[in-house]
Design a protein around this motif. Structure first.
Motif, mmCIF file in Angstrom:
data_model
loop_
_atom_site.group_PDB
_atom_site.id
_atom_site.type_symbol
_atom_site.label_atom_id
_atom_site.label_comp_id
_atom_site.label_asym_id
_atom_site.label_seq_id
_atom_site.Cartn_x
_atom_site.Cartn_y
_atom_site.Cartn_z
ATOM 1 N N TYR A 1 1.726 5.719 6.171
ATOM 2 C CA TYR A 1 2.657 5.963 7.279
ATOM 3 C C TYR A 1 4.124 6.006 6.841
ATOM 4 O O TYR A 1 5.003 6.469 7.564
ATOM 5 N N GLN A 2 4.430 5.478 5.645
ATOM 6 C CA GLN A 2 5.832 5.198 5.278
ATOM 7 C C GLN A 2 6.732 6.430 5.286
ATOM 8 O O GLN A 2 7.849 6.393 5.800
ATOM 9 N N THR A 3 6.250 7.500 4.671
ATOM 10 C CA THR A 3 7.096 8.685 4.551
ATOM 11 C C THR A 3 7.390 9.276 5.927
ATOM 12 O O THR A 3 8.527 9.634 6.227
ATOM 13 N N MET B 1 3.875 -3.394 -7.935
ATOM 14 C CA MET B 1 4.100 -4.303 -6.810
ATOM 15 C C MET B 1 4.803 -3.473 -5.759
ATOM 16 O O MET B 1 5.651 -2.646 -6.100
ATOM 17 N N SER B 2 4.494 -3.697 -4.506
ATOM 18 C CA SER B 2 5.245 -3.021 -3.454
ATOM 19 C C SER B 2 5.574 -4.046 -2.378
ATOM 20 O O SER B 2 4.752 -4.342 -1.509
ATOM 21 N N ALA B 3 6.772 -4.603 -2.496
ATOM 22 C CA ALA B 3 7.175 -5.678 -1.585
ATOM 23 C C ALA B 3 7.435 -5.126 -0.188
ATOM 24 O O ALA B 3 7.884 -3.989 -0.032
ATOM 25 N N GLY C 1 11.094 -1.896 -3.314
ATOM 26 C CA GLY C 1 9.971 -2.837 -3.271
ATOM 27 C C GLY C 1 9.131 -2.838 -4.537
ATOM 28 O O GLY C 1 8.361 -3.754 -4.782
ATOM 29 N N ASN C 2 9.267 -1.792 -5.351
ATOM 30 C CA ASN C 2 8.505 -1.731 -6.597
ATOM 31 C C ASN C 2 9.147 -2.566 -7.708
ATOM 32 O O ASN C 2 8.564 -2.751 -8.771
ATOM 33 N N MET C 3 10.355 -3.040 -7.442
ATOM 34 C CA MET C 3 11.054 -3.845 -8.447
ATOM 35 C C MET C 3 10.633 -5.297 -8.326
ATOM 36 O O MET C 3 10.504 -5.805 -7.202
ATOM 37 N N GLY D 1 12.409 5.603 0.642
ATOM 38 C CA GLY D 1 10.985 5.534 0.353
ATOM 39 C C GLY D 1 10.436 4.132 0.117
ATOM 40 O O GLY D 1 9.255 3.976 -0.156
ATOM 41 N N GLY D 2 11.286 3.125 0.185
ATOM 42 C CA GLY D 2 10.799 1.765 -0.071
ATOM 43 C C GLY D 2 10.666 1.458 -1.543
ATOM 44 O O GLY D 2 10.056 0.453 -1.937
ATOM 45 N N THR D 3 11.269 2.315 -2.373
ATOM 46 C CA THR D 3 11.142 2.172 -3.823
ATOM 47 C C THR D 3 11.684 0.844 -4.343
ATOM 48 O O THR D 3 11.181 0.324 -5.340
ATOM 49 N N GLU E 1 -6.402 7.929 -7.863
ATOM 50 C CA GLU E 1 -6.070 8.890 -8.935
ATOM 51 C C GLU E 1 -4.646 8.688 -9.429
ATOM 52 O O GLU E 1 -4.367 8.759 -10.633
ATOM 53 N N PHE E 2 -3.750 8.455 -8.475
ATOM 54 C CA PHE E 2 -2.343 8.194 -8.816
ATOM 55 C C PHE E 2 -2.247 6.957 -9.707
ATOM 56 O O PHE E 2 -1.575 6.964 -10.746
ATOM 57 N N ASN E 3 -2.953 5.915 -9.337
ATOM 58 C CA ASN E 3 -2.930 4.665 -10.096
ATOM 59 C C ASN E 3 -3.463 4.895 -11.514
ATOM 60 O O ASN E 3 -2.823 4.542 -12.512
#
Ligand code: AVJ
Length: 323
Positions: A58-60, A284-286, A166-168, A162-164, A216-218
């Motif tokens: 849903y994020q995008t 990680m996606s915080a 959260g990946n940090m 994009g919430g990027t 697949e992305f992972n």
């Protein structure tokens, strides 16, 4: 003059060396891990674009809804004429900001930056056709590289959508936000997209879709290691895992070995042992709450000037001003 050829300050060997250093650190740690930025080769960037269209993700759409509704408000309040986008990908959502800048006055400059050269080139050629008046400066690179070579002048806004963020890792976020702050002057702007805390089952489905695109992305990061470092990961022997950690309010993506194995990386000569069922954490996606975002922005020297959410309250875009 517009150029669809992005600036790349790094050589291919710099990138290989960095990937190598990351692989060496992450794959000898316990638990094993890899930084998420290595997902994004040409194929990884394409898979991510497909993720953004999944019914579960849903994020995008939520962020698009927010920008559709509030981009003009953001542009009017800030008066920006220069937009810098970190991790720009296709720059699809960013067009809403550029369109609002057009309505308000005119956008002068757009500086998209991404680790994927192919994604950036695609974005630049589409943008130069649709925004002929816009000065375009593409930068191939990660956040640190980009912040170090930021163009000066004009009314600037840095966007990280994009919430990027959260990946940090949480312990790196403060330092990163401080770097964003110090690459701006007082009164300039930062626009930050964050995914919000919500029902864990919805979160898990967003990262483990029924079509298997996220899987697949992972796994794509292993294709990248195989190609770039001459590794021999049996990619199909890894299972995609997505779990929500309630306490830390974050999604963790991992690749789980279906059997015990030894993997060789040719450059550097490194043997990695994996037990059956052992995981490599790949992302990680915080997930965030308003109070936390506000506190982190404040601590980095920003003042929260706007908090925009979609109708359902799934996602937030924060407008922050450098103090
Ligand atoms: C949009 C890059 C932040 O954490 O949601 C999507 C990437 N990973 N599905 C996210 C991602 C798995 C992503 N970012």
């Amino acid at each position: 003059m517009n150029s669809v050829e992005p600036l790349d300050h790094r050589s291919e060997s710099d990138v290989t060396r960095e990937l190598l250093a990351d692989a060496r650190i992450g794959l000898t740690d316990s638990p094993k891990w890899l930084p998420p930025k290595w997902f994004y080769d040409a194929r990884g960037s394409e898979l991510f674009e497909r993720i953004t269209e999944l019914p579960e993700y849903y994020q995008t759409r939520a962020e698009y809804e927010i920008l559709e509704r509030y981009a003009l408000d953001i542009v009017e309040r800030t008066g920006v004429d220069t937009l810098v986008e970190l991790g720009s990908g296709s720059s699809y959502k960013t067009r809403l900001l550029l369109d609002a800048m057009r309505k308000h006055g005119a956008p002068k400059r757009f500086v998209p930056s991404d680790v994927s050269r192919s994604a950036l080139r695609g974005a630049l050629s589409a943008l130069s056709a649709d925004y002929p008046e816009l000065e375009l400066h593409g930068i191939v690179g990660d956040f640190a590289t980009t912040l170090a070579v930021l163009p000066t002048g004009g009314e600037r806004m840095i966007a990280l959508l994009g919430g990027t963020i959260g990946n940090m890792p949480v312990e790196q976020r403060g330092g990163f936000l401080g770097e964003v702050r110090s690459s701006l002057v007082r009164g300039e702007w930062f626009l930050l997209g964050t995914d919000l805390v919500k029902d864990p089952s919805r979160l898990c489905r967003a990262y483990d879709d029924s079509a298997g695109v996220t899987a697949e992305f992972n796994r794509n990061v292993l294709h990248v290691l195989n190609r770039e470092l001459g590794a021999d990961f049996p990619v199909e022997e890894f299972e995609h895992r997505a779990r929500y950690e309630q306490g830390r309010e974050r999604i963790v993506l991992a690749l789980r070995a279906r059997r015990a194995m030894r993997v060789w990386l040719r450059v550097p000569e490194l043997a990695v042992e994996l037990a059956r069922g052992e995981e490599i954490e790949t992302e990680m996606s915080a997930k965030f709450r308003r109070g936390g975002v506000e506190a982190e922005l404040e601590a980095a020297g920003f003042e929260l000037a706007g908090w925009y959410t979609d109708e359902a309250g799934d996602f937030a875009v924060s407008l922050a001003r450098a103090r």
